[in-house]
Design a protein around this motif. Structure first.
Motif, PDB file in Angstrom:
ATOM      1  N   ASN A  93      -6.426  48.273  -7.478  1.00 45.48           N
ATOM      2  CA  ASN A  93      -6.498  47.295  -6.382  1.00 45.48           C
ATOM      3  C   ASN A  93      -7.066  45.965  -6.870  1.00 45.48           C
ATOM      4  O   ASN A  93      -6.590  44.888  -6.490  1.00 45.48           O
ATOM      5  N   GLU A  94      -8.081  46.025  -7.727  1.00 40.45           N
ATOM      6  CA  GLU A  94      -8.672  44.800  -8.269  1.00 40.45           C
ATOM      7  C   GLU A  94      -7.677  44.054  -9.152  1.00 40.45           C
ATOM      8  O   GLU A  94      -7.602  42.822  -9.111  1.00 40.45           O
ATOM      9  N   ALA A  95      -6.910  44.811  -9.946  1.00 37.88           N
ATOM     10  CA  ALA A  95      -5.926  44.180 -10.828  1.00 37.88           C
ATOM     11  C   ALA A  95      -4.833  43.502 -10.026  1.00 37.88           C
ATOM     12  O   ALA A  95      -4.393  42.390 -10.360  1.00 37.88           O
ATOM     13  N   ILE A  96      -4.386  44.155  -8.960  1.00 40.66           N
ATOM     14  CA  ILE A  96      -3.352  43.555  -8.107  1.00 40.66           C
ATOM     15  C   ILE A  96      -3.881  42.297  -7.440  1.00 40.66           C
ATOM     16  O   ILE A  96      -3.191  41.263  -7.379  1.00 40.66           O
ATOM     17  N   ALA A  97      -5.136  42.348  -6.952  1.00 42.78           N
ATOM     18  CA  ALA A  97      -5.727  41.189  -6.289  1.00 42.78           C
ATOM     19  C   ALA A  97      -5.913  40.021  -7.262  1.00 42.78           C
ATOM     20  O   ALA A  97      -5.775  38.852  -6.877  1.00 42.78           O
ATOM     21  N   ALA A  98      -6.216  40.343  -8.515  1.00 44.43           N
ATOM     22  CA  ALA A  98      -6.460  39.291  -9.509  1.00 44.43           C
ATOM     23  C   ALA A  98      -5.173  38.708 -10.076  1.00 44.43           C
ATOM     24  O   ALA A  98      -5.193  37.646 -10.702  1.00 44.43           O
ATOM     25  N   ASP A  99      -4.059  39.394  -9.856  1.00 40.23           N
ATOM     26  CA  ASP A  99      -2.781  38.945 -10.399  1.00 40.23           C
ATOM     27  C   ASP A  99      -2.180  37.883  -9.474  1.00 40.23           C
ATOM     28  O   ASP A  99      -1.642  38.189  -8.421  1.00 40.23           O
ATOM     29  N   LYS A 100      -2.281  36.651  -9.885  1.00 35.60           N
ATOM     30  CA  LYS A 100      -1.799  35.529  -9.058  1.00 35.60           C
ATOM     31  C   LYS A 100      -0.425  35.033  -9.511  1.00 35.60           C
ATOM     32  O   LYS A 100       0.002  33.939  -9.150  1.00 35.60           O
ATOM     33  N   SER A 101       0.267  35.853 -10.301  1.00 36.43           N
ATOM     34  CA  SER A 101       1.536  35.384 -10.869  1.00 36.43           C
ATOM     35  C   SER A 101       2.579  35.094  -9.793  1.00 36.43           C
ATOM     36  O   SER A 101       3.334  34.124  -9.902  1.00 36.43           O
ATOM     37  N   ASP A 102       2.624  35.921  -8.724  1.00 37.13           N
ATOM     38  CA  ASP A 102       3.592  35.669  -7.654  1.00 37.13           C
ATOM     39  C   ASP A 102       3.335  34.303  -7.003  1.00 37.13           C
ATOM     40  O   ASP A 102       4.273  33.540  -6.744  1.00 37.13           O
ATOM     41  N   GLU A 103       2.048  34.004  -6.750  1.00 35.89           N
ATOM     42  CA  GLU A 103       1.690  32.731  -6.136  1.00 35.89           C
ATOM     43  C   GLU A 103       2.044  31.567  -7.064  1.00 35.89           C
ATOM     44  O   GLU A 103       2.536  30.528  -6.617  1.00 35.89           O
ATOM     45  N   ASN A 118       4.583  44.767 -16.624  1.00 36.29           N
ATOM     46  CA  ASN A 118       4.494  43.636 -17.544  1.00 36.29           C
ATOM     47  C   ASN A 118       4.305  42.362 -16.724  1.00 36.29           C
ATOM     48  O   ASN A 118       5.170  41.998 -15.925  1.00 36.29           O
ATOM     49  N   TYR A 119       3.173  41.709 -16.925  1.00 34.40           N
ATOM     50  CA  TYR A 119       2.881  40.497 -16.177  1.00 34.40           C
ATOM     51  C   TYR A 119       3.969  39.451 -16.444  1.00 34.40           C
ATOM     52  O   TYR A 119       4.336  39.204 -17.583  1.00 34.40           O
ATOM     53  N   GLY A 120       4.464  38.865 -15.370  1.00 32.57           N
ATOM     54  CA  GLY A 120       5.468  37.816 -15.511  1.00 32.57           C
ATOM     55  C   GLY A 120       6.898  38.288 -15.354  1.00 32.57           C
ATOM     56  O   GLY A 120       7.809  37.467 -15.246  1.00 32.57           O
ATOM     57  N   ILE A 121       7.131  39.606 -15.339  1.00 34.54           N
ATOM     58  CA  ILE A 121       8.485  40.135 -15.153  1.00 34.54           C
ATOM     59  C   ILE A 121       8.588  40.749 -13.756  1.00 34.54           C
ATOM     60  O   ILE A 121       7.825  41.653 -13.411  1.00 34.54           O
ATOM     61  N   GLY A 122       9.541  40.275 -12.978  1.00 37.38           N
ATOM     62  CA  GLY A 122       9.641  40.692 -11.581  1.00 37.38           C
ATOM     63  C   GLY A 122      10.652  41.779 -11.302  1.00 37.38           C
ATOM     64  O   GLY A 122      10.489  42.558 -10.359  1.00 37.38           O
ATOM     65  N   THR A 123      11.711  41.863 -12.109  1.00 40.67           N
ATOM     66  CA  THR A 123      12.741  42.868 -11.875  1.00 40.67           C
ATOM     67  C   THR A 123      13.323  43.357 -13.198  1.00 40.67           C
ATOM     68  O   THR A 123      13.316  42.641 -14.204  1.00 40.67           O
ATOM     69  N   TYR A 124      13.834  44.583 -13.142  1.00 39.69           N
ATOM     70  CA  TYR A 124      14.512  45.190 -14.278  1.00 39.69           C
ATOM     71  C   TYR A 124      15.874  45.695 -13.819  1.00 39.69           C
ATOM     72  O   TYR A 124      16.035  46.124 -12.676  1.00 39.69           O
ATOM     73  N   LYS A 125      16.838  45.660 -14.719  1.00 44.68           N
ATOM     74  CA  LYS A 125      18.186  46.100 -14.369  1.00 44.68           C
ATOM     75  C   LYS A 125      18.347  47.599 -14.630  1.00 44.68           C
ATOM     76  O   LYS A 125      17.980  48.096 -15.687  1.00 44.68           O
ATOM     77  N   GLN A 126      18.911  48.287 -13.624  1.00 49.73           N
ATOM     78  CA  GLN A 126      19.160  49.718 -13.757  1.00 49.73           C
ATOM     79  C   GLN A 126      20.447  49.972 -14.532  1.00 49.73           C
ATOM     80  O   GLN A 126      21.414  49.213 -14.431  1.00 49.73           O
ATOM     81  N   GLY A 127      20.459  51.076 -15.306  1.00 47.98           N
ATOM     82  CA  GLY A 127      21.671  51.554 -15.938  1.00 47.98           C
ATOM     83  C   GLY A 127      22.151  52.790 -15.195  1.00 47.98           C
ATOM     84  O   GLY A 127      21.821  52.987 -14.021  1.00 47.98           O
ATOM     85  N   ASN A 128      22.902  53.634 -15.878  1.00 42.61           N
ATOM     86  CA  ASN A 128      23.340  54.893 -15.265  1.00 42.61           C
ATOM     87  C   ASN A 128      22.640  56.083 -15.920  1.00 42.61           C
ATOM     88  O   ASN A 128      23.085  57.218 -15.825  1.00 42.61           O
TER      89      ASN A 128
END
Length: 296
Positions: A274-284, A74-84
């Protein structure tokens, strides 16, 4: 032989680049297809999110006869919380053990099993054994439960699975000898689903979908998504029913005929990802704003 098949397990991905590195360089897995979506899935395949997302299928062979993994981003979400709720995936793959060592990937030993953790906290249990012929290297998915007897009855009666073994607080179920199995482990407490919760998927003849939904309804069990059609741009439309077991594990049943069309191997999958990762500038973008991506 059962008409139903174990298909895949869904992982939510916060960092596509690192997870791709893990699957490619450590597990030695093939990227089978990659798809981009502009809005959330009607059956919540990407979780409870409405925005842009992607799906990448990875595995040790074609989806027709291998259990694979669905990586949803999901674009814009960096981490998810783990359960058990998620205990791990068991894979017979000696080379992956050696890859982990060569790549200095953190690993621990549990008897003769090497445990590695994918980015996001997903555990893979690697066994140094060779699989013969058409046997799938992915041996089992282990999920937590709070009442082993109740869970076994659900998966047997509602989902139609065969019980292969029962020992102590664990039970092994499946549809066929040569398919990936489901292992249920009673953890003696409530099963908690963090935002990283996954979903396990199975196929059946399309004609059986209404019966599965009816059986769950008559038993008073949870139906998360009644029978619905799902579109993938440029590909086959599939029909699914989404259930939840007594501990809230999400279960997707999809019509087999259309799914076989949808899930055909795409030789361009690596390139598209690879193209999708390169085009995703959300981290920047977040870095320039001095912010971090959202935690779900």
């Amino acid at each position: 032989m059962s008409s139903r098949r174990a298909l895949h397990f869904v992982f939510k991905v916060g960092d596509r680049t690192e997870l791709v590195r893990f699957f490619r360089d450590v597990l030695g897995i093939t990227f089978l297809r990659h798809e981009e979506f502009e809005e959330g899935c009607k059956a919540s395949c990407n979780g409870p999110y409405d925005g842009k997302w992607s799906k990448t299928m990875v595995g040790y062979g074609p989806e027709d006869n291998h259990f694979v993994f669905e990586l949803t981003y999901n674009y814009g979400i960096g981490t998810y919380k783990q359960g058990n709720d998620f205990r791990g995936i068991t894979v017979c793959n000696g080379p992956a053990i050696r890859n982990a060592k060569d790549k200095n990937w953190p690993a621990t030993q549990e008897g003769n099993v090497t445990v590695v953790e994918a980015p996001g906290g997903y555990r893979f249990r690697l066994v140094d054994e060779v699989v013969i012929g058409a046997v799938d290297p992915v041996q089992k998915v282990t999920l937590s439960c709070s009442n082993i007897q109740k869970s076994v009855e659900y998966w047997s009666n509602i989902c139609g699975m065969k019980q292969y073994s029962r020992e102590g607080n664990t039970a092994l179920l499946g549809f066929a000898d040569d398919q990936c199995k489901l292992e249920l482990e009673d953890i003696g407490e409530k099963v908690e689903h963090g935002t990283a919760f996954g979903r396990i998927a199975f196929s059946c003849p399309r004609s059986e979908l209404p019966d599965i939904e009816k059986k769950a309804k008559e038993a008073g069990e949870t139906i998360l998504t009644p029978l619905v059609s799902l579109d993938t741009p440029g590909k086959a439309t599939v029909e699914v029913v989404i259930l939840a077991d007594p501990d809230g594990h999400e279960i997707c049943f999809v019509g087999d005929e259309a799914f076989r069309e949808l899930s055909k191997f795409d030789p361009k999958a690596d390139k598209l990802l690879n193209e999708a990762i390169a085009a995703d500038k959300s981290d920047e973008w977040f870095a320039k704003k001095g912010q971090e991506k959202a935690t779900a």
